[in-house]
Design a protein around this motif. Structure first.
Motif, PDB file in Angstrom:
ATOM      1  N   GLU A 191      47.897  48.758  35.603  1.00 26.75           N
ATOM      2  CA  GLU A 191      46.871  49.800  35.513  1.00 26.75           C
ATOM      3  C   GLU A 191      47.591  51.138  35.464  1.00 26.75           C
ATOM      4  N   HIS A 192      47.273  51.933  34.468  1.00 21.76           N
ATOM      5  CA  HIS A 192      48.161  53.034  34.128  1.00 21.76           C
ATOM      6  C   HIS A 192      47.345  54.299  33.835  1.00 21.76           C
ATOM      7  N   TYR A 193      47.673  55.373  34.528  1.00 17.65           N
ATOM      8  CA  TYR A 193      47.005  56.654  34.310  1.00 17.65           C
ATOM      9  C   TYR A 193      48.008  57.626  33.720  1.00 17.65           C
ATOM     10  N   ALA A 194      47.674  58.175  32.567  1.00 13.01           N
ATOM     11  CA  ALA A 194      48.633  59.059  31.905  1.00 13.01           C
ATOM     12  C   ALA A 194      47.860  60.087  31.094  1.00 13.01           C
ATOM     13  N   GLY A 195      48.593  60.831  30.285  1.00 12.09           N
ATOM     14  CA  GLY A 195      47.920  61.772  29.410  1.00 12.09           C
ATOM     15  C   GLY A 195      48.628  63.097  29.292  1.00 12.09           C
ATOM     16  N   SER A 196      47.960  64.034  28.648  1.00 17.69           N
ATOM     17  CA  SER A 196      48.590  65.295  28.279  1.00 17.69           C
ATOM     18  C   SER A 196      47.741  66.489  28.689  1.00 17.69           C
ATOM     19  N   SER A 197      46.700  66.258  29.472  1.00 20.69           N
ATOM     20  CA  SER A 197      45.738  67.332  29.725  1.00 20.69           C
ATOM     21  C   SER A 197      46.366  68.523  30.444  1.00 20.69           C
ATOM     22  N   GLN A 198      46.253  69.691  29.826  1.00 20.56           N
ATOM     23  CA  GLN A 198      46.670  70.922  30.491  1.00 20.56           C
ATOM     24  C   GLN A 198      45.454  71.638  31.061  1.00 20.56           C
ATOM     25  N   SER A 199      44.282  71.336  30.496  1.00 19.20           N
ATOM     26  CA  SER A 199      43.049  71.891  31.051  1.00 19.20           C
ATOM     27  C   SER A 199      42.626  71.009  32.224  1.00 19.20           C
ATOM     28  N   GLU A 200      41.930  71.603  33.166  1.00 19.21           N
ATOM     29  CA  GLU A 200      41.576  70.854  34.373  1.00 19.21           C
ATOM     30  C   GLU A 200      40.615  69.717  34.052  1.00 19.21           C
ATOM     31  N   GLN A 201      40.806  68.607  34.722  1.00 17.67           N
ATOM     32  CA  GLN A 201      39.899  67.471  34.577  1.00 17.67           C
ATOM     33  C   GLN A 201      39.595  66.906  35.952  1.00 17.67           C
ATOM     34  N   PHE A 202      38.445  66.270  36.007  1.00 23.02           N
ATOM     35  CA  PHE A 202      38.044  65.599  37.239  1.00 23.02           C
ATOM     36  C   PHE A 202      37.583  64.200  36.864  1.00 23.02           C
ATOM     37  N   ALA A 203      38.180  63.188  37.471  1.00 21.66           N
ATOM     38  CA  ALA A 203      37.844  61.821  37.084  1.00 21.66           C
ATOM     39  C   ALA A 203      37.649  60.951  38.313  1.00 21.66           C
ATOM     40  N   THR A 204      36.718  60.012  38.217  1.00 21.72           N
ATOM     41  CA  THR A 204      36.615  58.980  39.241  1.00 21.72           C
ATOM     42  C   THR A 204      36.699  57.616  38.563  1.00 21.72           C
ATOM     43  N   VAL A 205      37.409  56.713  39.195  1.00 27.98           N
ATOM     44  CA  VAL A 205      37.518  55.349  38.678  1.00 27.98           C
ATOM     45  C   VAL A 205      37.265  54.394  39.840  1.00 27.98           C
ATOM     46  N   VAL A 206      36.289  53.524  39.686  1.00 25.11           N
ATOM     47  CA  VAL A 206      36.008  52.513  40.710  1.00 25.11           C
ATOM     48  C   VAL A 206      36.318  51.147  40.123  1.00 25.11           C
ATOM     49  N   SER A 207      37.113  50.380  40.832  1.00 29.05           N
ATOM     50  CA  SER A 207      37.460  49.039  40.364  1.00 29.05           C
ATOM     51  C   SER A 207      36.988  48.007  41.376  1.00 29.05           C
ATOM     52  N   GLU A 208      36.293  47.021  40.879  1.00 30.09           N
ATOM     53  CA  GLU A 208      35.851  45.900  41.706  1.00 30.09           C
ATOM     54  C   GLU A 208      36.692  44.704  41.311  1.00 30.09           C
ATOM     55  N   ILE A 209      37.379  44.142  42.278  1.00 33.47           N
ATOM     56  CA  ILE A 209      38.256  43.013  41.941  1.00 33.47           C
ATOM     57  C   ILE A 209      37.843  41.800  42.771  1.00 33.47           C
ATOM     58  N   ARG A 210      37.409  40.762  42.094  1.00 29.16           N
ATOM     59  CA  ARG A 210      36.976  39.541  42.795  1.00 29.16           C
ATOM     60  C   ARG A 210      37.981  38.433  42.535  1.00 29.16           C
ATOM     61  N   MET A 211      38.521  37.936  43.618  1.00 26.76           N
ATOM     62  CA  MET A 211      39.523  36.875  43.533  1.00 26.76           C
ATOM     63  C   MET A 211      38.921  35.591  44.098  1.00 26.76           C
ATOM     64  N   HIS A 212      38.775  34.587  43.223  1.00 26.11           N
ATOM     65  CA  HIS A 212      38.230  33.316  43.698  1.00 26.11           C
ATOM     66  C   HIS A 212      39.353  32.476  44.319  1.00 26.11           C
ATOM     67  N   GLU A 213      38.999  31.285  44.765  1.00 23.57           N
ATOM     68  CA  GLU A 213      39.963  30.440  45.475  1.00 23.57           C
ATOM     69  C   GLU A 213      41.252  30.258  44.679  1.00 23.57           C
ATOM     70  N   ASP A 214      42.364  30.409  45.368  1.00 26.07           N
ATOM     71  CA  ASP A 214      43.688  30.141  44.797  1.00 26.07           C
ATOM     72  C   ASP A 214      44.050  31.027  43.602  1.00 26.07           C
ATOM     73  N   ALA A 215      43.299  32.064  43.351  1.00 23.36           N
ATOM     74  CA  ALA A 215      43.651  32.959  42.238  1.00 23.36           C
ATOM     75  C   ALA A 215      44.806  33.865  42.667  1.00 23.36           C
ATOM     76  N   ARG A 216      45.599  34.288  41.682  1.00 22.68           N
ATOM     77  CA  ARG A 216      46.741  35.168  41.980  1.00 22.68           C
ATOM     78  C   ARG A 216      46.730  36.366  41.040  1.00 22.68           C
ATOM     79  N   LEU A 217      46.818  37.540  41.620  1.00 22.41           N
ATOM     80  CA  LEU A 217      46.874  38.757  40.808  1.00 22.41           C
ATOM     81  C   LEU A 217      48.135  39.542  41.158  1.00 22.41           C
ATOM     82  N   GLN A 218      48.877  39.890  40.117  1.00 19.17           N
ATOM     83  CA  GLN A 218      50.012  40.790  40.317  1.00 19.17           C
ATOM     84  C   GLN A 218      49.614  42.104  39.677  1.00 19.17           C
ATOM     85  N   LEU A 219      49.387  43.109  40.504  1.00 19.46           N
ATOM     86  CA  LEU A 219      48.849  44.372  39.997  1.00 19.46           C
ATOM     87  C   LEU A 219      49.877  45.487  40.171  1.00 19.46           C
TER      88      LEU A 219
END
Lengths: 254, 442
Positions: B205-233
């Motif tokens: 998951e990667h946040y980047a960019g070139s903005s020189q003007s002010e910005q305001f951002a919100t990001v909400v992530s919902e991550i559901r991991m079922h049995e025996d699932a594996r996530l490398q984040l």
């Protein structure tokens, strides 16, 4: 090459060096001996540029420059090397990376071509062989988890790679068993040359059986109270530092 | 609430007229949900520093700003090719510009079997019930104003699902860009990520960019991991220093699910990053490592809230902070071992380095235990650079600035070394070095 004149140094408000003078010419090995607290390590650290030392009087010239004005890295580039009494462990800094960066920083400072990784590794392999150090040492963090002997040998190895004009060995013998001591001494002896000088700071005469000095100085109470050839070291061994204190008193009386 | 809060007023105004739903899809339940949450937001306002969760981060300056909500040109804005790549991250790429999905910049042609990537709009138009249950998850009190704001305002988002038993080998690249515009923009986006039973995913998951003007951002992530699932984040945040970024992650872990997470926070003016984890299933494991490095006048606030709710769950948090100049870092490491979560194991370590007299790091490990036979350890330190090590390096010829950088990267080595894919480790070490100030005094 090195000219120390009437040096007075204060550390944390306390006078440590009180009028020390010493001259070192290229190719010479000078041993500086003395009891604990005489100012031996202060002298070594001061020459390398450690902060926290207040020079009250006197001067230090190295290769016609005022050494005291230079930053530690400038002194290194000018050819001063200190083998630390207690080499610092720096976890997370790779030995190879560090040493190459240091060598190239010095070379850059002197206007010399920097070494690429192939040239550097060739140099490293040569020098490792001299000190009988395991090549995997180079992939580890600087001094981290090294044994006492490995740390001291690593100091001498760095010296071999950096090829200084003046090497100061601060109690390099402390904490070494006799085999490690011989190895370190052998490493040093191989680097003796006509244009390189050494100052060997030590408490015991033992090291000087293996690194044979041209001159021996006795440092006591912040001054060099006695200078001579290697026989002086044997005399010290026989009589102990109390003998120096007596001679000092006699000198004061005279 | 106070009379004049332009930031919030703009949001409430726009929400009142009806924020377009994801991709314009119609949905009565979502409209209703949003109106309800809008009312709560209007009532509670933005949290101030009397709120324990916002003790070290003031929103006063932000609250006084006006942003244009949403970017009508986000779908067309040109993005240089070089912005789209990370070394070794060669799986599918999902790109958002100002919170708007960009199919033209994404790379989803060769989709590995078992991986489904769509926008939330597409999910909504097929009426998928899962979306509803996820979005209707209750949001906490006034401290969670931005989570609520995101729910009310988000215009788009990604839905990413790995089907049961599938292992996605090549790392997926989820890229959020804020690029330079004439306007002061605000954007809000969401990610819904689901790993079904036994699924495995590596995600960058990667946040980047070139903005020189002010910005305001919100990001909400919902991550559901079922049995025996594996996530490398792996999370890499190097937004420009004109961006205020508020992120909230909400993890659910079923039995034996495992999340291993590495977070690098370099950019942003004001950054708030909340990681909320519910270890709901027996034997679930959550490991988080991270690094934040506020320089100049950056303010970075990291907030962990890890809840052990089942037996034999494990969590570890290893975070490092480096603050220089007037940088201000905040680290809150909250771990709760709830009643019944017997045999839980929780470890939290936060080490920090202050490089200037004016820099500040506030660290707060908070451990609450209500279960039996629990193993827990936590510690936090704030220190200065090791002067002996610095002298040692300089005495070998390294200039002061280089010696300091070497020691700082060494300080972060433990975090960097675990990053996946490995090709990112050196890339990030270099980015870190560049990020650290150029003018450093002795």
């Amino acid at each position: 090459m090195l000219q120390i004149d009437n040096l007075h140094v204060r550390v944390a408000g306390k006078d440590i060096l009180k009028g020390l003078s010493l001259q070192v010419q290229p190719g010479e090995v000078h041993a500086v001996m003395g009891p604990n607290g005489a100012g031996k390590s202060t002298l070594a650290n001061l020459l390398a540029g450690h902060e926290g030392y207040e020079v009250m009087a006197g001067s230090v010239r190295f290769l016609d420059r005022n050494l005291l004005e230079l930053q530690p890295e400038e002194r290194a580039a000018a050819g001063v090397f200190l083998a630390f009494q207690y080499p610092v462990e720096i976890p997370g800094v790779n030995n190879t990376y560090f040493l190459r960066a240091a060598l190239n920083a010095q070379r850059k400072h002197r206007g010399e071509q920097e070494l690429d990784s192939v040239q550097f590794l060739k140099l490293v392999r040569e020098k490792l062989a001299i000190l009988d150090l395991a090549p995997d040492l180079m992939n580890r963090s600087v001094n981290a988890g090294f044994s006492g002997g490995e740390k001291k040998r690593n100091e001498i190895f760095q010296m071999a790679v950096l090829e200084p004009r003046l090497a100061i060995l601060d109690e390099t013998d402390s904490g070494l068993d006799i085999d490690a001591l011989k190895q370190v001494a052998e490493g040093v002896n191989r680097q003796r040359s006509a244009d390189r000088a050494f100052i060997v700071v030590t408490h015991y005469q033992r090291l000087l059986d293996y690194i044979v000095p041209d001159f021996v100085h006795v440092l006591a109470a912040g001054r060099i109270v006695e200078s001579g050839t290697k026989e002086l070291a044997h005399k010290l061994e026989e009589h102990g530092y109390a003998w120096v204190a007596e001679r000092q008193l006699e000198g004061a009386d005279a | 609430m106070s009379a004049c809060v332009p930031l919030l007023d703009e949001v409430l105004k726009q929400a009142a007229v009806g924020q377009p739903y994801f991709d314009g899809a119609e949905s009565a339940w979502l409209a209703q949900l949003r109106q309800g949450e809008r009312a709560v937001l209007a009532r509670e306002g933005l949290p101030d520093r009397h709120n324990e969760a916002w003790k070290y981060t003031s929103l006063r300056a932000l609250a006084q700003q006006r942003f244009i909500i949403g970017d009508s040109e986000a779908g067309q804005r040109p993005v240089p090719e070089t912005e789209l790549h990370l070394p070794g991250v060669d799986g599918p790429r999902i790109v958002f510009v100002h919170g708007v999905f960009r199919a033209d910049l994404s790379s989803l042609q060769e989709m590995p079997a078992g991986l489904e990537v769509t926008t939330l709009g597409q999910v909504l138009s097929t009426g998928a019930a899962s979306l509803r249950s996820w979005m209707e998850r209750p949001i906490a009190d006034g401290a969670a104003a931005f989570e609520r704001m995101n729910l009310v305002m988000a215009t788009d988002g990604v839905s990413l699902r790995v089907k049961a038993g599938f292992h996605i080998e090549a790392p997926v690249h989820l890229l959020y860009l804020g690029i330079d515009t004439d306007a002061k923009l605000a954007w809000h986006t969401r990610a819904h990520i689901e790993l079904q039973a036994g699924a495995e995913l590596s995600l960058v998951e990667h946040y980047a960019g070139s903005s020189q003007s002010e910005q305001f951002a919100t990001v909400v992530s919902e991550i559901r991991m079922h049995e025996d699932a594996r996530l490398q984040l792996t999370q890499i945040q190097h937004a420009t220093e004109a961006v205020t970024l508020v992120r909230h992650e909400h993890f659910h872990l079923a039995p034996r699910a495992h999340v291993g997470m590495h977070t690098i926070e370099l950019g942003g003016a004001l950054v708030r990053h909340e990681i909320e984890t519910l270890l709901e299933g027996e034997g679930a494991i959550f490991d988080t490592c991270g690094l934040f490095a506020p320089q100049a006048r950056q303010h970075v606030d990291i907030r962990l809230d890890i809840r052990h709710q089942a037996r034999d769950t494990r969590s570890s948090a290893t975070w490092r902070g480096i603050a220089d100049q007037r940088g201000h870092g905040v680290f809150h490491g909250g771990i709760v071992i709830e009643r019944g979560a017997d045999g839980a194991d929780a470890r939290l370590h936060n080490k920090n380095l202050l490089l200037s007299d004016r820099a500040e790091i506030d660290t707060q490990p908070v451990l609450e235990i209500y279960a039996d036979e629990v193993q827990a350890a936590h510690g936090a330190t704030v220190g200065q650079i090791n002067e002996q090590a610095l002298f040692y390096l300089r005495s070998r010829g390294l200039p002061l600035a280089e010696a300091r950088r070497l020691l700082m990267v060494a300080f972060c080595r433990e975090i960097l070394d675990g990053i996946f894919p490995q090709s990112l480790q050196e890339y990030l070490a270099e980015r870190l070095i560049k990020h650290l100030p150029l003018s450093m005094q002795g």
